[in-house]
Design a protein around this motif. Structure first.
Motif, short mmCIF file in Angstrom:
data_model
loop_
_atom_site.label_atom_id
_atom_site.label_comp_id
_atom_site.label_asym_id
_atom_site.label_seq_id
_atom_site.Cartn_x
_atom_site.Cartn_y
_atom_site.Cartn_z
N ALA A 180 -5.41 1.57 -8.81
CA ALA A 180 -5.25 1.29 -7.38
C ALA A 180 -5.29 2.61 -6.63
O ALA A 180 -4.32 3.36 -6.64
CB ALA A 180 -3.95 0.56 -7.11
N PRO A 181 -6.43 2.92 -5.99
CA PRO A 181 -6.47 4.17 -5.23
C PRO A 181 -5.54 4.12 -4.04
O PRO A 181 -5.24 3.04 -3.50
CB PRO A 181 -7.93 4.27 -4.80
N GLY A 182 -5.06 5.27 -3.62
CA GLY A 182 -4.18 5.34 -2.46
C GLY A 182 -4.77 4.61 -1.27
O GLY A 182 -5.96 4.71 -1.01
N GLY A 183 -3.93 3.84 -0.58
CA GLY A 183 -4.36 3.09 0.59
C GLY A 183 -4.87 1.70 0.30
O GLY A 183 -5.03 0.89 1.21
N GLU A 184 -5.16 1.37 -0.97
CA GLU A 184 -5.66 0.04 -1.31
C GLU A 184 -4.51 -0.94 -1.53
O GLU A 184 -3.61 -0.66 -2.32
CB GLU A 184 -6.50 0.08 -2.59
N PRO A 185 -4.53 -2.10 -0.87
CA PRO A 185 -3.49 -3.11 -1.14
C PRO A 185 -3.55 -3.56 -2.60
O PRO A 185 -4.64 -3.84 -3.12
CB PRO A 185 -3.85 -4.26 -0.19
N PRO A 189 6.48 6.76 1.00
CA PRO A 189 6.66 5.44 1.60
C PRO A 189 5.70 4.39 1.03
O PRO A 189 4.57 4.70 0.66
CB PRO A 189 6.41 5.67 3.09
N VAL A 190 6.19 3.16 0.99
CA VAL A 190 5.41 2.00 0.55
C VAL A 190 5.49 0.97 1.67
O VAL A 190 6.57 0.71 2.21
CB VAL A 190 5.99 1.42 -0.76
N THR A 191 4.34 0.37 2.00
CA THR A 191 4.29 -0.63 3.07
C THR A 191 3.92 -1.99 2.49
O THR A 191 2.86 -2.12 1.86
CB THR A 191 3.25 -0.22 4.13
N PRO A 206 -0.43 11.99 -6.16
CA PRO A 206 0.56 12.96 -6.63
C PRO A 206 1.88 12.29 -7.01
O PRO A 206 2.09 11.12 -6.73
CB PRO A 206 0.73 13.91 -5.44
N ALA A 207 2.73 13.08 -7.63
CA ALA A 207 4.02 12.59 -8.12
C ALA A 207 4.98 12.31 -6.98
O ALA A 207 4.73 12.65 -5.83
CB ALA A 207 4.62 13.63 -9.06
N GLY A 208 6.10 11.70 -7.31
CA GLY A 208 7.18 11.45 -6.36
C GLY A 208 7.75 10.05 -6.49
O GLY A 208 8.96 9.86 -6.37
N PHE A 209 6.89 9.06 -6.74
CA PHE A 209 7.39 7.69 -6.78
C PHE A 209 8.20 7.40 -8.05
O PHE A 209 8.97 6.44 -8.09
CB PHE A 209 6.26 6.68 -6.62
N GLU A 210 8.08 8.25 -9.06
CA GLU A 210 8.90 8.07 -10.25
C GLU A 210 10.39 8.12 -9.90
O GLU A 210 11.22 7.55 -10.60
CB GLU A 210 8.54 9.11 -11.33
N THR A 263 0.85 -1.19 0.00
CA THR A 263 0.00 0.00 0.00
C THR A 263 0.89 1.24 0.00
O THR A 263 2.06 1.18 0.38
CB THR A 263 -0.92 0.07 1.24
N HIS A 264 0.29 2.33 -0.42
CA HIS A 264 0.92 3.65 -0.34
C HIS A 264 -0.19 4.67 -0.46
O HIS A 264 -1.31 4.34 -0.88
CB HIS A 264 2.00 3.86 -1.40
N GLU A 265 0.11 5.90 -0.10
CA GLU A 265 -0.92 6.94 -0.07
C GLU A 265 -1.27 7.50 -1.45
O GLU A 265 -2.36 8.03 -1.64
CB GLU A 265 -0.50 8.07 0.87
N PHE A 266 -0.37 7.42 -2.41
CA PHE A 266 -0.66 7.97 -3.73
C PHE A 266 -1.49 7.00 -4.57
O PHE A 266 -1.46 5.79 -4.38
CB PHE A 266 0.63 8.37 -4.47
N ASP A 267 -2.30 7.57 -5.48
CA ASP A 267 -3.06 6.77 -6.44
C ASP A 267 -2.09 6.26 -7.50
O ASP A 267 -1.13 6.95 -7.86
CB ASP A 267 -4.14 7.60 -7.13
N GLU A 268 -2.40 5.08 -8.03
CA GLU A 268 -1.54 4.50 -9.07
C GLU A 268 -2.43 3.88 -10.14
O GLU A 268 -3.29 3.06 -9.84
CB GLU A 268 -0.62 3.44 -8.44
#
Length: 133
Positions: A68-73, A121-123, A92-96, A35-40
């Motif tokens: 995958a919306p933010g917070g969804e495994p 962060p990614v969990t 939002p951006a950043g994981f690139e 999971t992570h807070e950003f949408d993917e």
């Protein structure tokens, strides 16, 4: 071999969106369930990918989309017999930046300066597709 090319990064979009073109080889296990807070969002250009979304598996082929919306495994894998080429859109951006760092490591090079900024962060919350918990 996995390939990633950064098409749009945070600095180019006022932090709104990061877009990555990626190629995942046939049979690639992909990342563990996370999971992570950003949408993917994922748009498959060639081949097919299997996603773990909403607690189940779905296969997405060329011309199809997964979100995958933010917070969804979620996770993905290439269970097919051909490489899959796809776009990843992070908002939002950043994981690139993580993809740029991985590409630099693979080439034995230093990552570009813009990729050295913080990464969201990614969990890890479970196994890869096909693995036991």
């Amino acid at each position: 071999m996995t390939y990633a090319r950064i098409l749009v990064r945070s600095e180019q979009s006022a932090g709104r969106v990061g877009i990555i073109e990626s190629v995942m080889p046939a049979g690639a296990a992909g990342p563990p369930l996370h999971t992570h807070e950003f949408d993917e969002a994922f748009y498959v250009l060639e081949g097919e990918l299997t996603f773990h979304l909403d607690g189940g598996l779905v296969t997405v082929g060329a011309g199809e989309f997964a979100f995958a919306p933010g917070g969804e495994p979620h996770t993905l894998a290439n269970r097919g017999t051909e490489a899959a080429r796809f776009l990843i859109v992070c908002t939002p951006a950043g994981f690139e930046r993580e993809f740029a760092r991985r590409a630099a490591r693979k080439e034995g090079a230093e990552p570009p300066e813009w990729a050295l900024q913080d990464i969201p962060p990614v969990t890890r919350v479970g196994p890869r597709i096909g693995e036991q918990a």
